[in-house]
Design an enzyme around this catalytic site. Structure first.
Site, PDB file in Angstrom:
ATOM      1  N   HIS A 387       0.841  -1.203   0.000  1.00 21.53           N
ATOM      2  CA  HIS A 387       0.000   0.000   0.000  1.00 21.53           C
ATOM      3  C   HIS A 387       0.879   1.258   0.000  1.00 21.53           C
ATOM      4  CE1 HIS A 387      -3.707   2.275   1.216  1.00 21.53           C
ATOM      5  NE2 HIS A 387      -2.799   3.104   1.711  1.00 21.53           N
ATOM      6  N   GLU A 388       1.812   1.318   0.944  1.00 21.51           N
ATOM      7  CA  GLU A 388       2.655   2.519   1.068  1.00 21.51           C
ATOM      8  C   GLU A 388       3.625   2.658  -0.108  1.00 21.51           C
ATOM      9  OE1 GLU A 388       1.761   4.726   2.984  1.00 21.51           O
ATOM     10  OE2 GLU A 388       0.507   3.590   4.377  1.00 21.51           O
ATOM     11  N   HIS A 391       1.815   4.400  -2.894  1.00 24.63           N
ATOM     12  CA  HIS A 391       1.890   5.864  -2.743  1.00 24.63           C
ATOM     13  C   HIS A 391       3.264   6.377  -3.171  1.00 24.63           C
ATOM     14  CE1 HIS A 391      -1.913   6.569  -0.822  1.00 24.63           C
ATOM     15  NE2 HIS A 391      -1.647   5.865   0.256  1.00 24.63           N
ATOM     16  N   HIS A 394       3.799   6.321  -6.890  1.00 20.16           N
ATOM     17  CA  HIS A 394       2.975   7.380  -7.498  1.00 20.16           C
ATOM     18  C   HIS A 394       3.768   8.693  -7.462  1.00 20.16           C
ATOM     19  CE1 HIS A 394      -1.335   9.340  -7.661  1.00 20.16           C
ATOM     20  NE2 HIS A 394      -0.586   9.649  -8.703  1.00 20.16           N
TER      21      HIS A 394
END
Length: 598
Positions: A387-388, A391, A394
């Site tokens: 998940h991190e 980010h 991105h």
């Protein structure tokens, strides 16, 4: 290991490298001094912004200052998060915070002065080749112009700001500081004080009596304060209506969506499409009832484990390898960037004494992103890692392809990249699983994400919409009315196989998100957009991957809805939510097959 290590005792191989931002405290201090001197020069542009060349120079100075302050602020706070008890890091963080406030003050004249230009003059600026780099900024300023008031009115609204934060502050103090819950019995029969933190642990208990007592005790406590809590929520709604009227919006919902330029259809489509697919949620509740082996399914059974104790120990190094494998559909370049993050000090892995809890991805433009974890060797932590890193990558692609000003993406987009990584990891794990128990554990983990992130957040979003619309039409909402609205929504969302306990009618009173109005829908849209991307990538391959990487590289260079649309996910239509629902239906089918096979 029961004793946490001090920061200085932890293995450097598992710590992030903040020296990639500043090599030393001396270097930080030098940049701080440079910013302070540059900040004083911003005033030179005041009163001159009708000249395109002066405006360009002003924007360039603004970018330079903002980037320096961002670097100083990010470094100081990440240093503070390594050990929050360390006094030197605390004062560095406070020094950076004050500098950030000073920057806001130094730049405060820019937007009002640009907006004081006539429409023709502003249009000329937008079309000017000299200002081409700042076209999106100027277009956004012009879009906001209709809702910016005169200088004296803006000054008055700014003064109201402290008053307007009162409902949220009062709720926060009441909810976190003053509200005390009675004791309940834990699994060992011991009397333990109920707290917010323990509540979810109790609801996840295998012992049904523990779940039931915690549930009733929680809402009984809120029920005793229902009049105060209703007054607080109503005050927040009234505040929202005041701002919407003052700024000439047609509604509070319209005002809330305007900032990100999100069409109202995105919000209404979400609610309408989820309503259409509520039979899927009802089917999942029927399955949950069957798996738990209960005559009646109650609200306090929603978090109960559906699979008998199933342990999935996964070390950090194993988690890195599995995550890397699962993200291979995104192509060699993406996987190479992920490996770069693993190898070159992006990630702070393990808990240490004084370290900030939780997990996040952060960083400053011009250096690689960073990720803070508090890794445990389990499935949850592996999902947190992917998940991190979603980010982080991105930001990596956005920063690498956009100028500083256009690299910042909105929260509406942020959760898409992180949730897509989770969806790919889940698809990979399910594809590799040969053990029925493990497969059921994974399927229930994923199905519950749909339940909590899509259905539950949409129900919250619908509650907010109803409450604001009724108040805007002149109704006064009593505690009884708020409870009835909330109870009826639960009946609708959970279906006939759920006994909707009367106590749940008070749940509206404990949701802090209701004081950050019309925000929760972004969880549901982000999850749906990510699920849609995942489906396209797994079914289409390279063309979908190229579109998705284009999305990552776009940063905030256009309005969020347009960036997603170009990448093949049109959130103004029901299609992405429909695609997410088809994935949810497939999960339920697989769970039903495993259940019937027993």
């Amino acid at each position: 290991m029961s004793q946490l290590l001090k920061r200085s005792e932890t293995d450097a191989a598992y710590r992030w490298k903040l020296e990639d931002i500043f090599l030393s405290q001396k270097q930080w201090d030098e940049e701080y001094d440079k910013v302070k001197s540059l900040m004083g020069k911003m005033a030179e542009y005041q009163g001159k912004l009708s000249d395109p060349m002066q405006l360009k120079a002003c924007f360039e100075r603004e970018d330079e200052l903002s980037l320096h302050v961002e670097r100083l602020y990010v470094f100081a706070n990440m240093k503070h998060h390594e050990d929050m008890a360390e006094p030197g890091n605390q004062s560095l963080s406070e020094k950076a915070r004050k500098l950030s406030v000073e920057l806001g003050e130094a730049l405060s004249f820019v937007t009002p002065e640009v907006l004081s230009l006539t429409d023709d003059a502003l249009d000329a600026m937008i079309k000017s080749e000299q200002l081409a780099k700042y076209r999106h900024t100027l277009e956004e300023m012009r879009r906001q112009k209709a809702h910016v008031l005169s200088k004296s009115e803006e000054a008055l609204l700014a003064q109201v700001g402290n008053v307007s934060s009162a409902p949220g502050n009062i709720f926060g103090m009441l909810n976190n500081a003053d509200m005390k819950f009675p004791k309940v019995k834990n699994e060992n029969g011991e009397e333990v004080e109920l707290t917010h933190g323990r509540y979810i642990q109790f609801l996840e208990s295998k012992n049904r009596e523990v779940r039931k007592e915690a549930f009733h005790t929680m809402y009984d406590t809120y029920g005793k304060l229902k009049n105060t809590l209703a007054a607080t929520l109503n005050a927040n709604v009234t505040k929202n209506i005041f701002y919407a009227k003052a700024r000439k919006y047609d509604s509070v919902l319209g005002m809330s969506l305007y900032g990100d330029n999100i069409p109202k259809e995105v919000y209404t489509n979400l609610i309408d499409t989820i309503h259409k697919h509520l039979p899927l949620m009802h089917r999942y509740m029927e399955l949950r009832k069957k798996l738990l082996g209960v005559d009646e399914l109650h609200m306090y059974d929603l978090f109960a484990p559906l699979v008998e104790e199933f342990d999935m120990p996964i070390s950090y190094d194993e988690a890195k390898g599995i995550v890397k494998e699962s993200l291979k559909p995104l192509g060699e370049d993406y996987v190479a960037a992920l490996q770069d993050g693993y190898d070159n000090g992006w990630i702070d892995v393990y808990e240490n004494e004084g370290k900030r809890s939780g997990a996040y991805s952060w960083g400053s433009y011009g250096t690689h992103p960073y990720v803070l974890l508090n890794h445990k060797d389990n499935l949850n932590s592996m999902f947190t890692l992917t998940h991190e890193m979603g980010h982080a990558l991105h930001s990596y692609y956005s920063d690498g392809n956009q100028d500083y000003r256009d690299a910042q993406y909105t929260i509406f987009l942020a959760e898409v990249a992180s949730t897509l990584n989770e969806a790919l990891l889940m698809d990979y794990l399910l594809g590799k699983s040969t053990d029925d128990k493990e497969k059921m554990y994974l399927l229930t983990y994923y199905a519950d994400q749909f339940r909590t992130t899509v259905f539950r957040q949409t129900m919250f979003a619908e509650f907010e919409k109803i409450v604001h619309e009724r108040t805007e039409s002149g109704e006064s909402l009593t505690p009884q009315e708020l409870s009835k609205i909330y109870y009826d929504l639960n009946v609708n969302y959970y279906g006939k196989d759920m006994v909707v306990d009367k106590d749940i009618e008070m749940e509206w009173a404990r949701i802090p998100h209701f004081y950050n109005s019309f925000y929760v829908y972004k969880y549901a849209t982000g999850f749906s957009a990510a699920t849609s991307f995942c489906k396209q990538i797994l079914e289409e391959g390279q063309p979908a991957v190229d579109r998705y990487l284009g999305f990552l590289k776009s940063g905030g260079s256009d309005f969020s809805i347009n960036i997603l649309k170009k990448a093949g996910v049109d959130m103004s239509t029901p299609e992405p939510i429909e695609q997410a629902m088809s994935v949810f239906e497939d999960l339920i089918k697989q769970m039903e097959q495993l259940t019937s096979g027993k």
